[in-house]
Design a protein around this motif. Structure first.
Motif, PDB file in Angstrom:
ATOM      1  N   LEU A 155       0.832  -1.201   0.000  1.00  0.00           N
ATOM      2  CA  LEU A 155       0.000   0.000   0.000  1.00  0.00           C
ATOM      3  C   LEU A 155       0.869   1.254   0.000  1.00  0.00           C
ATOM      4  CD1 LEU A 155      -2.820  -0.933   2.517  1.00  0.00           C
ATOM      5  CD2 LEU A 155      -2.858  -1.052   0.034  1.00  0.00           C
ATOM      6  N   ASP A 156       0.329   2.289  -0.596  1.00  0.00           N
ATOM      7  CA  ASP A 156       1.024   3.565  -0.693  1.00  0.00           C
ATOM      8  C   ASP A 156       1.072   4.234   0.675  1.00  0.00           C
ATOM      9  OD1 ASP A 156       2.001   6.065  -1.226  1.00  0.00           O
ATOM     10  OD2 ASP A 156       0.714   6.424  -2.962  1.00  0.00           O
ATOM     11  N   GLU A 157       2.272   4.536   1.147  1.00  0.00           N
ATOM     12  CA  GLU A 157       2.421   5.157   2.463  1.00  0.00           C
ATOM     13  C   GLU A 157       1.820   6.562   2.516  1.00  0.00           C
ATOM     14  OE1 GLU A 157       3.524   3.843   5.168  1.00  0.00           O
ATOM     15  OE2 GLU A 157       4.325   1.954   4.435  1.00  0.00           O
ATOM     16  N   GLU A 158       1.591   7.192   1.371  1.00  0.00           N
ATOM     17  CA  GLU A 158       1.094   8.562   1.356  1.00  0.00           C
ATOM     18  C   GLU A 158      -0.425   8.648   1.462  1.00  0.00           C
ATOM     19  OE1 GLU A 158       3.145  11.128   1.509  1.00  0.00           O
ATOM     20  OE2 GLU A 158       4.752   9.622   1.551  1.00  0.00           O
ATOM     21  N   LEU A 159      -1.119   7.516   1.462  1.00  0.00           N
ATOM     22  CA  LEU A 159      -2.573   7.545   1.568  1.00  0.00           C
ATOM     23  C   LEU A 159      -2.988   8.059   2.941  1.00  0.00           C
ATOM     24  CD1 LEU A 159      -3.470   4.175  -0.181  1.00  0.00           C
ATOM     25  CD2 LEU A 159      -3.989   6.469  -1.017  1.00  0.00           C
ATOM     26  N   PRO A 160      -4.188   8.632   3.057  1.00  0.00           N
ATOM     27  CA  PRO A 160      -4.628   9.176   4.348  1.00  0.00           C
ATOM     28  C   PRO A 160      -4.651   8.110   5.434  1.00  0.00           C
ATOM     29  CG  PRO A 160      -6.070   9.903   2.571  1.00  0.00           C
ATOM     30  CD  PRO A 160      -5.169   8.855   1.985  1.00  0.00           C
ATOM     31  N   ALA A 161      -4.476   8.552   6.664  1.00  0.00           N
ATOM     32  CA  ALA A 161      -4.502   7.629   7.799  1.00  0.00           C
ATOM     33  C   ALA A 161      -5.895   7.036   7.954  1.00  0.00           C
ATOM     34  CB  ALA A 161      -4.100   8.372   9.074  1.00  0.00           C
ATOM     35  N   PRO A 162      -5.988   5.790   8.408  1.00  0.00           N
ATOM     36  CA  PRO A 162      -7.296   5.155   8.575  1.00  0.00           C
ATOM     37  C   PRO A 162      -8.024   5.689   9.801  1.00  0.00           C
ATOM     38  CG  PRO A 162      -5.596   3.718   9.405  1.00  0.00           C
ATOM     39  CD  PRO A 162      -4.879   4.905   8.807  1.00  0.00           C
ATOM     40  N   VAL A 163      -9.302   5.347   9.887  1.00  0.00           N
ATOM     41  CA  VAL A 163     -10.153   5.772  10.998  1.00  0.00           C
ATOM     42  C   VAL A 163     -10.610   4.539  11.769  1.00  0.00           C
ATOM     43  CG1 VAL A 163     -12.403   6.756  11.580  1.00  0.00           C
ATOM     44  CG2 VAL A 163     -10.945   7.879   9.884  1.00  0.00           C
TER      45      VAL A 163
END
Length: 306
Positions: A155-163
Motif C-alpha cells: 500500500l502507498d504510504e502517502e494515503l490518508p490515515a485510517p479511521v
C-alpha cells in the motif's frame, strides 16, 4: 432454522429532527438513550417508554455510551470534537441534564468504548485513538494516543490515515481491539497492548474495508461488516478468517453489527429500513425486522423469550 424471536413492542416519537445515529440501553436496562445529527440527546424510561431527559448541543452527536459504573451517566461524542460526560439525577420530565462535563479532542469523534470497570475509556477521533483513565466522573487522566497502525504490504504510504470505527476492550481492559476503516484501501483489525502502547496482533481482512465489528463475549470471535459484500467471521486466537455471508451493501453507509443474548444472536443493520437477526454460530437468518422508512420516530422490538 430458528423461529422468529422479536415482535414490535412500541414506536417512540424521538423528538429528533435529524437521523438517529446512536442508541444505547443503560447497564441496568432502565433507560434508553438516543443521539442524533441535530445534537439532541434523549433519555427514555424503558418501563413507560416516555422521555425523561433532553439535552441539546449545537454539534451533531456521533457516538453515545453509558458509563458501566457511574449511575445515570452517559459519555457523548460530537462531530465538533467535544466529548460530554452527562449525568442526570432527577426524574423530572424533559429538562436539561443536571451535570455536564466537557472535554475536547482534536477531531470528530467516531466511537467510544469503556472497559467493564469504567476505569479506562477509549475514543476514536479524527485519525487517532486515545486511551485515558476515569477514576472520577468529571476527571479523565493519563490520556495517551495509540500509534498509527502499520500499513499493509503493497500500500502507498502517502494515503490518508485510517479511521478506527469500532473499539473493544479485551483481557480485563489490558488490550484494546480496534477495527479500522480505510479510505478506499484495505485495512485491518489491530490489537494493542495499552500499557506498552505496542501492537500485539492483527487480522488482515479478506475484503477491502472494515466498517464495524462485534466481539463475542468469550473474546474468541470478531464479526466484521465490510463495505464490499457482507459479513466476515474471524477467529481471534489464531487471527484467521472463518466464514463469510453475503449481504447487499451500500458502499457509502457502514452498517452496525451487534451481538446479543450472550453472543448467540447477531443483529445487523440495513440501509433500507430493515434489520436482520442471525444465528451467530451458523450465520443463518432467523428473522428480518422491517422498520419501514419513518424519519421522525424509531421502533423497539422485544425478544419474546425474555
Amino acid at each position: 432454522m430458528a423461529t422468529p424471536r422479536y415482535t414490535l413492542d412500541t414506536t417512540l416519537p424521538t423528538g429528533h429532527s435529524n437521523s438517529v445515529v446512536a442508541l444505547q440501553f443503560s447497564p441496568d436496562g432502565k433507560f434508553l438513550a438516543s443521539g442524533s445529527g441535530d445534537g439532541v440527546l434523549m433519555v427514555f424510561s424503558t418501563s413507560t417508554w416516555k422521555p425523561i431527559k433532553r439535552y441539546v448541543d449545537a454539534s451533531p452527536i456521533t457516538a453515545v455510551i453509558w458509563h458501566p459504573t457511574f449511575p445515570k451517566t452517559l459519555i457523548c461524542g460530537y462531530r465538533s470534537g467535544d466529548v460530554h460526560t452527562v449525568n442526570f439525577e432527577s426524574h423530572l420530565l424533559i429538562d436539561d441534564c443536571n451535570k455536564v462535563w466537557t472535554d475536547k479532542v482534536g477531531g470528530p469523534v467516531h466511537c467510544i468504548a469503556s472497559d467493564g470497570t469504567g476505569t479506562k475509556v477509549a475514543l476514536s477521533y479524527g485519525s487517532d485513538v486515545a486511551v485515558m483513565e476515569q477514576y472520577a466522573i468529571s476527571v479523565w487522566t493519563n490520556a495517551r494516543n495509540l500509534p498509527e497502525p502499520p500499513s499493509l504490504p503493497g500500500l502507498d504510504e502517502e494515503l490518508p490515515a485510517p479511521v478506527a470505527c469500532s473499539l473493544h476492550f479485551v483481557e480485563d481492559g489490558k488490550l484494546l481491539v480496534a477495527s479500522y476503516l480505510g479510505h478506499g484501501i484495505m485495512r485491518a483489525t489491530f490489537c494493542w497492548d495499552i500499557d506498552l502502547m505496542e501492537l500485539r496482533w492483527q487480522i488482515t481482512p479478506r475484503t477491502c474495508n472494515i466498517a464495524s465489528s462485534a466481539l463475542s463475549p468469550d473474546e474468541k470471535i470478531i464479526i466484521v461488516a465490510n463495505l464490499y459484500d457482507g459479513l466476515d467471521w474471524y477467529k481471534i486466537p489464531d487471527h484467521s478468517f472463518s466464514r463469510s455471508i453475503p449481504l447487499r451493501i451500500n458502499h457509502n453507509v457502514p452498517i452496525p453489527v451487534l451481538l446479543v443474548d450472550g453472543g448467540k444472536i447477531l443483529l445487523v443493520g440495513g440501509t433500507s429500513g430493515n434489520m436482520k437477526v442471525l444465528d451467530a454460530d451458523t450465520a443463518e437468518t432467523i428473522q428480518t425486522l422491517d422498520h419501514g422508512h419513518a424519519k421522525s420516530d424509531f421502533q423497539i422490538s422485544l425478544n419474546d423469550t425474555d
